[in-house]
Scaffold this motif. Structure first.
Motif, PDB file in Angstrom:
ATOM      1  N   VAL A  26       1.324 -14.871  13.226  1.00  0.00           N
ATOM      2  CA  VAL A  26       2.374 -14.312  13.724  1.00  0.00           C
ATOM      3  C   VAL A  26       3.126 -13.670  12.590  1.00  0.00           C
ATOM      4  CG1 VAL A  26       4.985 -14.547  14.819  1.00  0.00           C
ATOM      5  CG2 VAL A  26       2.906 -15.696  15.721  1.00  0.00           C
ATOM      6  N   ALA A  27       2.977 -14.285  11.418  1.00  0.00           N
ATOM      7  CA  ALA A  27       3.572 -13.755  10.226  1.00  0.00           C
ATOM      8  C   ALA A  27       2.792 -12.605   9.740  1.00  0.00           C
ATOM      9  CB  ALA A  27       3.713 -14.804   8.980  1.00  0.00           C
ATOM     10  N   GLN A  28       1.544 -12.542  10.065  1.00  0.00           N
ATOM     11  CA  GLN A  28       0.684 -11.531   9.842  1.00  0.00           C
ATOM     12  C   GLN A  28       0.932 -10.141  10.499  1.00  0.00           C
ATOM     13  OE1 GLN A  28      -1.367 -11.145   7.046  1.00  0.00           O
ATOM     14  NE2 GLN A  28      -0.649 -12.992   6.407  1.00  0.00           N
ATOM     15  N   GLY A  29       1.720 -10.428  11.776  1.00  0.00           N
ATOM     16  CA  GLY A  29       1.757  -9.344  12.575  1.00  0.00           C
ATOM     17  C   GLY A  29       1.228  -9.243  13.943  1.00  0.00           C
ATOM     18  N   LEU A  30       0.392 -10.579  14.213  1.00  0.00           N
ATOM     19  CA  LEU A  30      -0.098 -10.793  15.469  1.00  0.00           C
ATOM     20  C   LEU A  30       0.322 -11.196  16.586  1.00  0.00           C
ATOM     21  CD1 LEU A  30      -3.680 -12.124  13.766  1.00  0.00           C
ATOM     22  CD2 LEU A  30      -3.035  -9.669  14.557  1.00  0.00           C
ATOM     23  N   SER A  31       0.175 -11.257  17.714  1.00  0.00           N
ATOM     24  CA  SER A  31       0.609 -11.773  18.966  1.00  0.00           C
ATOM     25  C   SER A  31      -0.097 -12.720  19.752  1.00  0.00           C
ATOM     26  CB  SER A  31       1.433 -10.759  19.765  1.00  0.00           C
ATOM     27  OG  SER A  31       1.981  -9.638  19.120  1.00  0.00           O
ATOM     28  N   PRO A 101     -11.730 -13.484   7.142  1.00  0.00           N
ATOM     29  CA  PRO A 101     -10.664 -12.823   5.913  1.00  0.00           C
ATOM     30  C   PRO A 101      -9.167 -13.029   6.308  1.00  0.00           C
ATOM     31  CG  PRO A 101     -12.652 -11.604   6.183  1.00  0.00           C
ATOM     32  CD  PRO A 101     -12.747 -12.564   7.121  1.00  0.00           C
ATOM     33  N   LEU A 102      -9.066 -12.715   7.750  1.00  0.00           N
ATOM     34  CA  LEU A 102      -7.625 -12.846   8.103  1.00  0.00           C
ATOM     35  C   LEU A 102      -7.069 -14.511   8.146  1.00  0.00           C
ATOM     36  CD1 LEU A 102      -5.263 -11.769   9.846  1.00  0.00           C
ATOM     37  CD2 LEU A 102      -6.366 -11.977  11.811  1.00  0.00           C
ATOM     38  N   LEU A 103      -7.921 -15.288   8.590  1.00  0.00           N
ATOM     39  CA  LEU A 103      -7.614 -16.756   8.559  1.00  0.00           C
ATOM     40  C   LEU A 103      -7.526 -17.070   7.025  1.00  0.00           C
ATOM     41  CD1 LEU A 103      -9.967 -18.308  11.531  1.00  0.00           C
ATOM     42  CD2 LEU A 103      -7.334 -17.802  11.381  1.00  0.00           C
ATOM     43  N   SER A 718      -2.685   2.600  18.347  1.00  0.00           N
ATOM     44  CA  SER A 718      -1.261   1.964  18.301  1.00  0.00           C
ATOM     45  C   SER A 718      -1.331   0.820  19.321  1.00  0.00           C
ATOM     46  CB  SER A 718       0.010   2.731  18.668  1.00  0.00           C
ATOM     47  OG  SER A 718      -0.175   3.141  19.967  1.00  0.00           O
ATOM     48  N   ILE A 719      -2.414   0.366  19.879  1.00  0.00           N
ATOM     49  CA  ILE A 719      -2.464  -0.878  20.826  1.00  0.00           C
ATOM     50  C   ILE A 719      -1.890  -2.007  20.193  1.00  0.00           C
ATOM     51  CG2 ILE A 719      -3.983  -2.319  21.771  1.00  0.00           C
ATOM     52  CD1 ILE A 719      -6.120  -0.145  22.368  1.00  0.00           C
ATOM     53  N   ARG A 720      -1.163  -2.913  20.832  1.00  0.00           N
ATOM     54  CA  ARG A 720      -0.678  -3.909  20.151  1.00  0.00           C
ATOM     55  C   ARG A 720      -1.749  -4.947  19.754  1.00  0.00           C
ATOM     56  NH1 ARG A 720       0.764  -9.095  22.196  1.00  0.00           N
ATOM     57  NH2 ARG A 720       0.068  -8.880  24.256  1.00  0.00           N
ATOM     58  N   ARG A 721      -1.641  -5.527  18.837  1.00  0.00           N
ATOM     59  CA  ARG A 721      -2.793  -6.240  18.136  1.00  0.00           C
ATOM     60  C   ARG A 721      -2.734  -7.423  18.730  1.00  0.00           C
ATOM     61  NH1 ARG A 721      -2.020  -6.461  11.944  1.00  0.00           N
ATOM     62  NH2 ARG A 721      -4.142  -7.079  12.008  1.00  0.00           N
TER      63      ARG A 721
END
Length: 723
Positions: A26-31, A101-103, A718-721
């Motif tokens: 979430v802190a990375q901007g994911l939902s 890399p995201l994790l 601009s799709i919600r990630r």
């Protein structure tokens, strides 16, 4: 079936590690979705309990990150790496380049602690290249292929001039560090000589090789030894598990045990069947037999080696191949005497009814092949452990190289002969293909299991080397359970299973089930189907039409080209898939509309977001045709239940994969047209529809006057990630 063998955790992991990971996302901007976090917790629990877990997680769940988080959270309790097995290179690249890399940013895994495992055949073997070049480009014998490794080229004669040049260029590029020896990093198309210079377990000299320290395969394998996560394909994982049963230290992965996550798990039943197949090649079994005589002469000319061999009771006469050659001819003559139906290349021996004239020569061959294998194996083992003079080392290595190649060839043929003569419930058939000149081009005996149960029970469910969790977007059968998957794989009775709900907004898209007078079994179906296509397709749309067979696709091309123009109709295999999709996207970007036509390859894994796919047409329900020896044998044995227990569940799996091409993201909107009236006019068809995502159902072939707008390219960007 025996009980599932598991390994126990060494400690209890931190209870909040999954919550911490998702908070970091979430802190990375994911939902993240609730279903995604639940999948992580279920994967975690399955590893802690030590029981297999099978989950259907539909598109949009975010299953890749979910199982990575769950497995990594459980890994804290085990002194073992996580191995992720996938069916496609695209998914492997996504995991290594994007997801891990995201994790790493969340702290759940260390950056650089993950690696891709590849089969030996993807790596350059300098030793093989040197031997080929020193021989002047002569091929002295074909080498075997290890389980899970496949020849990249046909086994026909090579163009020695071109191959010599290509091998020389590969050697120079590797020797000067311009290239790392990985075929995937070649800047040019993989040359045909690759089948000669690729690494192979059957000819690997291991630490006796002059190139061991620089070997591309072993350098990459060293990285696996320190990795927390290893990403591999299904074939490689099953090869590792099978090899570990023979020798616990001989697996592909340099670890005693691991936690296995199998993605795209709906493939593993078929994978197991392919791994269980064996072939006795009647034409090449005795190819280059003189090479063994020469090999023995070379070995006994080396003073120390000759003395060691004689002390073991091995004499030059032990390398006599006369009886082995006779057994090869006996098999070949027996197969040539078989009566194949006109224009048929396959002769199946139904219900194991093998003619007596085949059994005797195959038995003869098996016995003689084992005798030859025994002496070659004993010689190879002696050379591996034999103390030699430095001046003889290179020659002994060359002898060992050729010995191991022969052992690989014999192993495959012996396994085929043993299975062919066994009482196992297998499909058995002979194969013959003649050349245009009328000579015999291919001649072989084949054996193949009817399902993956026996192999998977042995190598996966009862193998203490790993505990497993299996995930796919399509595992359910027509009764919304896992019966077909269990039938195909032998999934243990105590395994936990779960189906996660659909999460994408499918209700914004439509499923059209138009009235049809003909079913695909009727003679008038092709003409009616073409008419419905012309009525349903809007020229300005991005349309994908999926066919059940290449013949039906090609028969439909002309009608569509006449109606919409040749430039608008893009047909699978008319060019490369990459070029075909590029042309499709270019036409949509230019506002011209495009009609893609394809078969099974486009039905799974194809990703065309937003405007690039707004209309999906499925011409008929994707039933398989029992035209292979395995399916024919299975159909005969199962009888009347074959349709309900095999054909319908398998067709449903393919149908779910097909409809999954349309809505891949939250903003994807479009329509599906299914031109098979059996979907709504039969009880099993209606059950299929019930399992599909909740589209709005209509019978109107044309889109609504004001349909929900498909997202523009800007909207797609601009799709919600979604994690």
């Amino acid at each position: 079936m025996g009980s599932v063998v598991t390994f126990k955790p060494n400690k209890t992991p931190a209870k909040d590690s999954i919550s911490v990971a998702y908070a970091a996302l979430v802190a990375q901007g994911l939902s993240p979705r609730p279903e995604q976090e639940q999948l992580s917790r279920d994967i975690f629990l399955s590893f802690m309990e030590g029981k297999p877990y099978a989950a259907e997680a539909p598109t949009g769940t975010g299953k890749t990150l979910a199982y990575l988080i769950g497995a990594l959270a459980a890994r804290e309790a085990f002194n073992a790496p996580v191995v992720v097995a996938t069916a496609t290179i695209a998914l492997q690249e996504q995991i290594i380049n994007n997801d891990l890399p995201l994790l790493a940013k969340t702290g759940l895994v260390k950056s650089g602690s993950f690696a891709v495992a590849k089969g030996r055949g993807r790596y350059f073997c300098p030793q093989s290249a040197v031997r080929f070049l020193e021989s002047g480009g002569e091929v002295t014998g074909k080498r075997g292929v290890q389980p899970g490794q496949h020849d990249m080229f046909d086994s026909g004669a090579v163009d020695q001039g071109a191959d010599y040049y290509d091998a020389q260029k590969l050697m120079e590029a590797w020797d000067t560090n311009e290239w790392d020896g990985d075929s995937d990093s070649l800047k040019t198309k993989t040359p045909k000589v690759w089948r000669i210079v690729q690494a192979c377990a059957d000819t690997c000299l291991n630490k006796r090789c002059d190139f061991y320290e620089q070997c591309p395969f072993f350098k990459d394998r060293a990285k696996l030894a320190v990795a927390d996560i290893i990403v591999a394909n299904h074939d490689l994982v099953f090869a590792d598990l099978a090899m570990s049963l023979e020798d616990k230290d001989s697996g592909v992965f340099p670890t005693e045990r691991y936690m296995l996550v199998v993605d795209e798990a709906h493939h593993i039943g078929d994978k197991a069947i392919k791994l269980g197949e064996a072939k006795l090649d009647a034409l090449s079994a005795d190819e280059n037999l003189k090479g063994i005589d020469v090999l023995a002469q070379r070995a006994f000319k080396l003073k120390k080696l000759s003395a060691s061999l004689r002390r073991k009771g091995i004499a030059p006469s032990n390398f006599e191949t006369k009886r082995y050659a006779e057994s090869c001819r006996a098999v070949r003559n027996a197969l040539l005497a078989l009566e194949f139906e006109p224009r048929k290349e396959v002769l199946r021996f139904a219900a194991g009814g093998v003619p007596a004239q085949i059994i005797e020569p195959v038995t003869f061959y098996m016995n003689e092949a084992k005798v030859l294998r025994s002496i070659l194996s004993e010689t190879a083992q002696l050379i591996r452990h034999h103390k030699t003079d430095e001046k003889d080392a290179a020659q002994e290595s060359a002898i060992l190289f050729e010995l191991t190649g022969w052992l690989g060839r014999l192993a495959g043929n012996i396994r085929a002969a043993e299975d062919f003569l066994s009482a196992k419930n297998l499909a058995r058939w002979a194969f013959r293909r003649d050349t245009e000149e009328g000579t015999v081009g291919r001649l072989a005996l084949h054996v193949c299991p009817l399902d993956g149960v026996e192999l998977l029970t042995k190598v996966l469910w009862e193998n203490e080397r790993c505990s497993s969790a299996l995930v796919s977007a399509t595992l359910r059968d027509i009764n919304e359970g896992f019966d077909r998957f269990k039938l195909a794989t032998g999934l243990p009775a105590d395994a936990r299973t779960r189906v996660y709900p659909y999460v994408l907004p499918y209700q914004n898209s439509t499923l059209c089930l138009p009235s049809m007078e003909n079913t695909p079994k009727d003679a008038g179906f092709q003409k009616e189907m073409e008419g419905k296509l012309l009525e349903a397709i809007e020229p300005s749309e991005a349309t994908l039409v999926l066919f059940n067979s290449r013949a039906m696709m090609l028969a439909t091309v002309k009608a569509l080209e006449n109606a919409f123009g040749r430039d608008k109709v893009l047909v699978q295999d008319s060019t490369s898939m990459q070029q075909l999709l590029a042309s499709h996207r270019a036409r949509i970007d230019a506002g011209k509309g495009s009609i893609l036509l394809g078969v099974q390859k486009m039905a799974e894994g194809l990703d065309l977001p937003g405007d690039y796919l707004t209309h999906l047409v499925i011409t008929r329900l994707p039933f398989g045709v029992p035209d292979t020896p395995v399916e024919q044998e299975r159909q005969e044995q199962v009888g009347s239940k074959y349709f309900s227990e095999y054909l319908v569940p398998d067709a449903l799996l393919r149908l779910v994969q097909m409809v999954g091409r349309l809505v891949r993201r939250e903003t994807d909107v479009g329509r599906i047209t299914l031109l098979d009236s059996r979907a709504r006019n039969t009880a099993w068809g209606r059950k299929m529809l019930k399992v599909l995502p909740p589209f709005r159902v209509t019978t109107n072939l044309k889109p609504a006057a004001s349909p929900s707008a498909a997202p523009s390219a800007a909207t797609v960007a601009s799709i919600r990630r979604v994690a």
